[in-house]
Design a protein around this motif. Structure first.
Motif, PDB file in Angstrom:
ATOM      1  N   SER A   2       8.227  12.360   3.231  1.00  0.00           N
ATOM      2  CA  SER A   2       7.076  12.408   2.324  1.00  0.00           C
ATOM      3  C   SER A   2       7.254  11.470   1.139  1.00  0.00           C
ATOM      4  CB  SER A   2       6.865  13.827   1.794  1.00  0.00           C
ATOM      5  OG  SER A   2       6.447  14.675   2.823  1.00  0.00           O
ATOM      6  N   GLU A   3       8.443  11.474   0.619  1.00  0.00           N
ATOM      7  CA  GLU A   3       8.710  10.661  -0.559  1.00  0.00           C
ATOM      8  C   GLU A   3       8.343   9.196  -0.304  1.00  0.00           C
ATOM      9  OE1 GLU A   3      12.600   9.756  -3.210  1.00  0.00           O
ATOM     10  OE2 GLU A   3      12.475  11.773  -2.332  1.00  0.00           O
ATOM     11  N   VAL A   4       8.827   8.693   0.821  1.00  0.00           N
ATOM     12  CA  VAL A   4       8.537   7.292   1.172  1.00  0.00           C
ATOM     13  C   VAL A   4       7.064   7.121   1.576  1.00  0.00           C
ATOM     14  CG1 VAL A   4       9.178   5.359   2.653  1.00  0.00           C
ATOM     15  CG2 VAL A   4      10.908   7.012   1.921  1.00  0.00           C
ATOM     16  N   ALA A   5       6.549   8.087   2.332  1.00  0.00           N
ATOM     17  CA  ALA A   5       5.164   7.987   2.811  1.00  0.00           C
ATOM     18  C   ALA A   5       4.184   7.943   1.642  1.00  0.00           C
ATOM     19  CB  ALA A   5       4.842   9.168   3.717  1.00  0.00           C
ATOM     20  N   LEU A   6       4.463   8.743   0.630  1.00  0.00           N
ATOM     21  CA  LEU A   6       3.552   8.778  -0.522  1.00  0.00           C
ATOM     22  C   LEU A   6       3.588   7.465  -1.302  1.00  0.00           C
ATOM     23  CD1 LEU A   6       4.055  12.476  -1.672  1.00  0.00           C
ATOM     24  CD2 LEU A   6       1.998  11.476  -0.629  1.00  0.00           C
ATOM     25  N   GLU A   7       4.769   6.839  -1.308  1.00  0.00           N
ATOM     26  CA  GLU A   7       4.867   5.511  -1.929  1.00  0.00           C
ATOM     27  C   GLU A   7       4.010   4.496  -1.169  1.00  0.00           C
ATOM     28  OE1 GLU A   7       8.824   3.788  -2.433  1.00  0.00           O
ATOM     29  OE2 GLU A   7       9.447   5.732  -3.279  1.00  0.00           O
ATOM     30  N   ILE A   8       4.135   4.540   0.146  1.00  0.00           N
ATOM     31  CA  ILE A   8       3.336   3.624   0.983  1.00  0.00           C
ATOM     32  C   ILE A   8       1.847   3.898   0.751  1.00  0.00           C
ATOM     33  CG2 ILE A   8       2.720   3.007   3.361  1.00  0.00           C
ATOM     34  CD1 ILE A   8       5.620   3.694   4.150  1.00  0.00           C
ATOM     35  N   GLN A   9       1.500   5.175   0.755  1.00  0.00           N
ATOM     36  CA  GLN A   9       0.100   5.549   0.542  1.00  0.00           C
ATOM     37  C   GLN A   9      -0.420   4.982  -0.786  1.00  0.00           C
ATOM     38  OE1 GLN A   9      -1.894   9.536   1.466  1.00  0.00           O
ATOM     39  NE2 GLN A   9      -1.278   9.839  -0.649  1.00  0.00           N
ATOM     40  N   ALA A  10       0.371   5.125  -1.832  1.00  0.00           N
ATOM     41  CA  ALA A  10      -0.055   4.659  -3.152  1.00  0.00           C
ATOM     42  C   ALA A  10      -0.262   3.144  -3.156  1.00  0.00           C
ATOM     43  CB  ALA A  10       0.969   5.065  -4.206  1.00  0.00           C
ATOM     44  N   LYS A  11       0.646   2.422  -2.512  1.00  0.00           N
ATOM     45  CA  LYS A  11       0.525   0.960  -2.468  1.00  0.00           C
ATOM     46  C   LYS A  11      -0.705   0.515  -1.682  1.00  0.00           C
ATOM     47  CE  LYS A  11       5.253  -0.633  -3.181  1.00  0.00           C
ATOM     48  NZ  LYS A  11       6.453  -1.139  -2.509  1.00  0.00           N
ATOM     49  N   LEU A  12      -0.977   1.213  -0.579  1.00  0.00           N
ATOM     50  CA  LEU A  12      -2.156   0.860   0.228  1.00  0.00           C
ATOM     51  C   LEU A  12      -3.438   1.183  -0.546  1.00  0.00           C
ATOM     52  CD1 LEU A  12      -0.986   2.080   3.760  1.00  0.00           C
ATOM     53  CD2 LEU A  12      -1.312  -0.292   3.029  1.00  0.00           C
ATOM     54  N   ARG A  13      -3.456   2.323  -1.187  1.00  0.00           N
ATOM     55  CA  ARG A  13      -4.638   2.707  -1.966  1.00  0.00           C
ATOM     56  C   ARG A  13      -4.907   1.711  -3.086  1.00  0.00           C
ATOM     57  NH1 ARG A  13      -4.281   9.330  -2.188  1.00  0.00           N
ATOM     58  NH2 ARG A  13      -5.023   9.611  -0.045  1.00  0.00           N
ATOM     59  N   ALA A  14      -3.828   1.193  -3.675  1.00  0.00           N
ATOM     60  CA  ALA A  14      -3.986   0.205  -4.745  1.00  0.00           C
ATOM     61  C   ALA A  14      -4.680  -1.048  -4.220  1.00  0.00           C
ATOM     62  CB  ALA A  14      -2.628  -0.141  -5.335  1.00  0.00           C
ATOM     63  N   LYS A  15      -4.609  -1.259  -2.921  1.00  0.00           N
ATOM     64  CA  LYS A  15      -5.294  -2.409  -2.313  1.00  0.00           C
ATOM     65  C   LYS A  15      -6.693  -2.020  -1.811  1.00  0.00           C
ATOM     66  CE  LYS A  15      -1.457  -5.385  -0.939  1.00  0.00           C
ATOM     67  NZ  LYS A  15      -1.844  -6.545  -1.751  1.00  0.00           N
TER      68      LYS A  15
END
Lengths: 491, 491
Positions: A318-331
């Motif tokens: 989750s920790e890593v997935a949420l980071e990925i999610q945040a980066k994608l959302r920023a785009k």
């Protein structure tokens, strides 16, 4: 989850199952009317917002006109009235009362009969031109460039979700102009807007053309259209734009003083697309595993599915997935991280395939070690392993690639299913064995058109606008023809 | 342009004139139905988009349910049916045919009578709960948090643009929950969302409260509401949110298995706001010169009017004006540069005042020399001269100030028009001479409520939620009362 019927087995059944299983829509308790479910409505909202943006960009504004059309207005434009009279819902009363024989029931109150019946709008030319009458006096009041998002009702006997329903959602543009040329230009322009939307947003190739007189909108002098080809070889009319001449202006007495001080009738167009486009979208791209959505229309563009045993692993992923999610959302990419613990990854994979999520990212404990993920494309079902570093930019590009690939695939299919034929025998053979668009000569008469329709169920979808003109002789009468036209069986 | 009737002369006439002259809406050719004109619709679109954003932020999704409700479904929830039966449009036939006595006319085809009459939805609980029945089996299927943007029809005999029309546009949320507590929480939450929207987006202060049993929505166990005060001292219900208990679940047999494995009926809420809010907006802020719009809702936030003699001056001014326009647009401000040469500046000033454009920038040749502009605020009609340098940041801040000032003005007016009274004599006197909200004791019975309504036309607008509870004795019966409630005459 039971599998879908395959397309090759029964295309129609596949479609009906997919619409329901992917949570797009379902039949309601009202004959012929559908419920558009949240997932389906989210896709329609994206279509609507993009079209709305394009309409505004081309100078149009939205407004809202009444749902009801009094019968006397409805019948004013004769051809239009004739065209819709057979399929309209009629309001005759305005009150219910308690049934004297059964107090828990209601009956129509006979004392509340309307003086004049009201038609539930099947289209709004009549009510709108009756309004424009008061808005238009001088050429300075023109053009009027209005669009309306609304529901309409056409009492269809055989209905199918999205494709043909008694009530549907649509937009209808209604414009008024000072000159014939300007109105024709508007009708063409909006047909081009539709084509642009279909191709670049829905990833659905279309052919632009003109309808034959017998296929025109009731009340139009000319109907422009965009025609798409579904996977089963049947055509689907995806949008129409009508040059209405002065027909409605005459029926509703809409006159204005032109620049030269002379009084004349205004010139009109109307143009529409509807929730039918949802059916077109499904039948252009989807497959036996479910929906395939172009990223532009996907409510969820990327789903992240963790593969884990126990709470601890889920937390680490989750920790890593949420980071990925945040980066994608920023785009600006819409992402769902599905950390639900009730359903297994396999179940989730199938579910998101069914729902047409363009990109799936799977992450297990080994991926975590390697700082990698597995990326699966919904459109071509390929998978690859990628590093987490730079993933956001990679996905951003991948979504563009998918959008293009989906269009290209549909374009190739469509082009591979346009057949030129020169004899009626060949016409019938191709129609039977292959389907698709048939590009053939026609003598220009309603008789030949009608005979072909009666004998083969194929109609002239359009007289294409963009192709090379080639002379020949027509299929049945053998009369000279100036150009080929596009035939197909159609939805 | 003829002046508006002033508010002090005839408030009702002022309102009607303003709605039409500011191009917001007009009566249509259909009894009681309005045409929402592009300028009015643009304001409604802004309301809709902001509310939609808030609904999604709080976890709701949109969907679409049928326009028609079969009579048997309509009558299933008895109180709801009873509440709406007297004002509903009924579809009885599905086809017209040519009048045999007059071929240019159409008549209802008697052979096309529906087996079961269809009610044009006055509200959608019935059709939606009939659908939810199939969606809800387990507590895992809950909550369902759905909103719908739609048109509804209630056959009103006396109609007024936006305030009371036979057809209107609205949103209706319909949620289903596993527990009573969760449903009550949802109903309260959405009432708070409405209050937040009204105050922070419409700049319209509201009082949150509960309806008395006799003022509740037909079929609700509890109705939350927000009440606003109009300039003429009458109240307007701006939004309602209902806790529906298990009434609709029971009527439509919607049961689910709860966490403990027991079967129970689902709990429901519904909540709605409508184009009525347009009326509330107008009557909260506008003045004798026309509309006053909070910047959040203004389709045009800033208008630039050039003051010039001849083409050359216009060109010089245009150059600077277009620069200002570009800078303001870069800040997300909607700007119109009105370089029309037909109408004089004075005419334009009056026109934009009528339309409620929050900020007007005027530029003449002397301003050009001084690199200055004249800035006029629509809300308080003040003017000032400012340098062109830094104008964009200044206007950005000014719009925020205007938003705040408009709210503060309305807040002050509203607070100045809440009167505490302790006797029925005083109550009648205040109602007659001042109007506004009257804060008084009530004995909790429908009888006293009814008597006050009959004798004074004032109704209990709500039992406020946010105030200090103060005991007393009721106005007529003299019985003990635990708290004051809010009375007013209302739209």
């Amino acid at each position: 989850m039971a599998k879908l019927t395959s397309r090759s087995e029964d295309y129609s059944k596949w479609y009906n199952e997919l619409v329901v299983k992917a949570d797009l829509a379902e039949n309601s308790g009202v004959r012929g009317c559908m419920v558009i479910k949240p997932y389906g409505y989210a896709i329609w909202e994206k279509m609507r917002d993009e079209m709305d943006r394009k309409f505004k960009e081309t100078g149009h504004v939205n407004a809202y006109f009444p749902l009801f059309v009094p019968k006397s207005l409805f019948e004013a434009e004769e051809k239009n009235a004739e065209g819709f009279a057979k399929e309209c819902a009629v309001v005759t009363h305005y009150r219910l009362k308690t049934d004297p024989n059964n107090p828990s029931k209601l009956i129509v109150d006979p004392d509340a009969k309307l003086e004049e019946e009201l038609i539930v709008r099947p289209t709004s030319e009549a009510i709108i031109w009756n309004t424009y009458k008061n808005w238009i006096q001088s050429y300075r009041d023109l053009p009027i460039l209005i669009n309306q998002w609304a529901n309409v009702v056409r009492w269809e006997m055989r209905t199918r979700l999205f494709l043909r329903t008694a009530e549907f959602l649509w937009q209808e543009g209604h414009t008024a102009h000072a000159t014939k040329e300007e109105a024709i230009e508007e009708a063409e322009k909006m047909n081009n807007v539709y084509a642009d939307f279909a191709e670049n947003f829905m990833a659905m190739p279309v052919i632009k053309g003109l309808k034959t007189p017998s296929e025109r909108f009731a009340g139009a002098d000319e109907t422009y259209c965009i025609e798409a080809l579904m996977q089963d070889g049947k055509a689907l009319q995806a949008g129409t734009s009508h040059f209405l001449g002065q027909n409605f202006a005459k029926a509703f007495d809409v006159k204005f003083t032109n620049k030269e001080g002379k009084i004349e009738h205004a010139w009109a167009t109307s143009w529409g697309t509807s929730t039918r486009l949802m059916g077109a979208l499904i039948m252009t791209h989807s497959d036996d595993f479910g929906l395939v959505l172009p990223p532009t229309l996907a409510p969820i563009q990327v789903v992240i599915v963790p593969i884990f045993k126990g709470e601890e692993q889920l937390e680490q992923i989750s920790e890593v997935a949420l980071e990925i999610q945040a980066k994608l959302r920023a785009k600006g990419i819409s992402v769902k991280f599905d950390n639900d613990t009730q359903n297994k990854p396999g179940w989730k994979f199938a579910e998101y395939e069914l729902k047409g999520v363009p990109v799936r990212i799977a992450m297990g404990p080994r991926d975590l070690e390697n700082r990698s993920v597995e990326i699966a494309r919904r459109d071509n079902l390929t998978k690859e392993v990628r590093s987490i570093d730079g993933l956001d930019s990679y996905i951003e590009e991948l979504l563009k690639t998918i959008q293009k690939d989906i269009y290209d695939k549909a374009f190739e299919f469509r082009n591979g299913n346009i057949t030129k034929v020169d004899t009626y025998e060949e016409f019938k053979k191709v129609l039977e064995e292959k389907g698709g668009f048939i590009y053939a000569h026609w003598d220009g008469t309603a008789e030949e058109e009608e005979q072909i329709k009666d004998e083969t169920k194929a109609t002239i979808r359009c007289i294409p606008l963009d192709d090379d003109v080639e002379e020949g002789v027509s299929l049945i009468s053998g009369k000279p023809s100036k150009r080929r036209v596009l035939f197909a069986k159609a939805y």
